[in-house]
Design an enzyme around this catalytic site. Structure first.
Site: not given
Ligand code: HOZ
Length: 425
Positions: A140, A263, A235
């Site tokens: 992802y 992050k 990534d």
């Molecule tokens: N993309 C995030 C998990 N890998 C989720 C972010 C969220 O739901 O806050």
């Protein structure tokens, strides 16, 4: 109260949430609504507290409401929230990032990991003049159209087969290969000579759960990209600062052409980065023709949170030793507790992020991750929540340990795990 809050939220938000995996859809039950957080704990609106391993899905490496970060944010906010103009703070944060990631010679700040990966892919295409990109099955990289093809994270969690709204014309420019399979990448290069702009990869996967690269895999990818004039894009939105003051590129020695961060680098505020070789970054507007922009890019408050976070990590000599020791204790303790109860699990860890798959065999790619018993995971998740342990509500995500998690937190988590595993037998 949580259920009342959900009732109200569902009226205004699809699923009652602003990001799909938060909805608990794959694990059952209702999401908890958070009122506040401190250190290793989050508190819900009913006043219950939980040891938190979601950590806002990765940023909270110092724990919640770290006093230095909060002070930096408040201090900066008092002088204005956004200017849409350069600040000196941006250059300070960029210097810290460059120190941590020598592969990032120049960079651009954006507001989310999705923006970072989307822009890096555009830059790879603009730089090489080629249309195709390669990504891994189950990886992802945010929700940009070309990267949602065969995606992990919420797409995997909710088992969404293909996302409507992505035109076939866009999707067919994304080639998908299994993670840890360099031969599949080689075959793509053979099949599409001179057409592949780049390969984007989580060098350690986090969004199909944590999956580590096999020995030599990343090196092979670097060579294949270099031999074929394509860019290697790491990534490291999840892995950045999670294993060392830097990322997988530092630990492996593999040098991507471009890197995406998010992050931790924003300390809990919306900030992300893409950057890499100076020659490539020089193609970004206004120096070059590849366009990318953002009103809130380099937002001063987010920059202040990022600086405070990175400075605090850097100033603490024993930071990673302590963080990794606690993460290892949690990882090993969970595996031991499962074994004691006769439940087969496979624990994968990178630094301070880990996933315990309810799978008997090693998990090395998305296919093996999908063999996990997600029903059992759902029961585990709910029972752990009842014990006051807040884990990601998905088998295909990671647990994040922060420096605020104490030995006592880990011990309490393992005690809860032992009692839950007994119930699951
Ligand atoms: N993309 C995030 C998990 N890998 C989720 C972010 C969220 O739901 O806050």
């Amino acid at each position: 109260m949580n259920s009342k809050a959900l009732e109200a939220a569902v009226k205004v938000f699809p699923g009652g949430v602003n990001s799909p995996v938060r909805a608990f859809k794959s694990v059952g039950g209702n999401p908890i609504f958070i009122s506040r957080a401190a250190g290793s704990r989050v508190f819900d609106i009913e006043g219950r507290d939980y040891i938190d391993y979601v950590g806002s899905w990765g940023p909270m490496i110092l724990g919640h409401a770290d006093s230095d970060v909060v002070e930096a944010v408040c201090h900066t906010a008092a002088d204005g929230l956004s200017f849409g103009a350069p600040t000196e703070g941006e250059t300070v944060l960029a210097s810290l990032i460059r120190e941590a990631f020598p592969v990032i010679e120049r960079m651009r700040f954006v507001s989310s990991g999705t923006e970072a990966t989307m822009s890096a892919v555009r830059l790879a295409r603009g730089f090489t003049g080629r249309p195709l990109i390669i990504k891994c099955d189950g990886a992802y990289h945010g929700h940009a159209d070309s990267l949602l093809v065969n995606a992990g994270s919420g797409v995997a969690t909710l088992a969404i087969p293909g996302c409507p709204g992505i035109p076939e014309d866009i999707a067919r420019n994304t080639l998908v290969v299994p993670f840890n399979d360099a031969a599949a990448v080689e075959a793509c290069f053979k099949k599409h000579p001179g057409q592949i702009a780049g390969l984007i990869i989580e060098p350690v996967c986090g969004n199909m759960g944590v999956v580590n690269p096999a020995a030599g895999y990343l090196e092979k990818l670097q060579k294949l990209c270099a031999d074929n004039g394509s860019l290697l894009i790491f990534d490291e939105v999840m892995t950045g600062f999670r294993g060392c003051f830097g990322g997988v590129s530092n630990l492996s020695g593999v040098k991507p052409d471009l890197t995406c961060l998010g992050k931790v680098v924003g300390g809990g505020m919306p900030l992300a980065v893409y950057g890499g070789r100076a020659e490539i970054m020089g193609r970004i507007a206004p120096e070059g023709p590849v366009y990318q922009a953002g009103t809130l890019s380099g937002n001063p408050v987010a920059v202040a949170a990022g600086i405070a976070t990175l400075r605090k990590i850097k100033a603490d000599n024993g930071f990673y030793q302590r963080l990794l020791a606690r993460s290892e204790k949690l990882d090993k303790g969970l595996a031991a507790a499962a074994t004691e109860a006769g439940i087969k699990v496979t624990g994968n860890r990178f630094g301070s992020m880990l996933t315990m798959f309810f799978a008997a065999e090693p998990v090395t790619d998305y296919d093996s991750a999908k063999k996990s018993d997600t029903q059992l995971f759902a029961r585990w998740f709910r029972e752990m929540l009842a014990e006051g342990i807040y884990l990601a509500p998905s088998q295909f995500e990671a647990a994040f340990v922060s420096i605020a998690h104490t030995e006592a937190d880990i011990d309490r988590t393992l005690a809860a795990a032992r009692s839950v595993f007994k119930k699951l037998r």
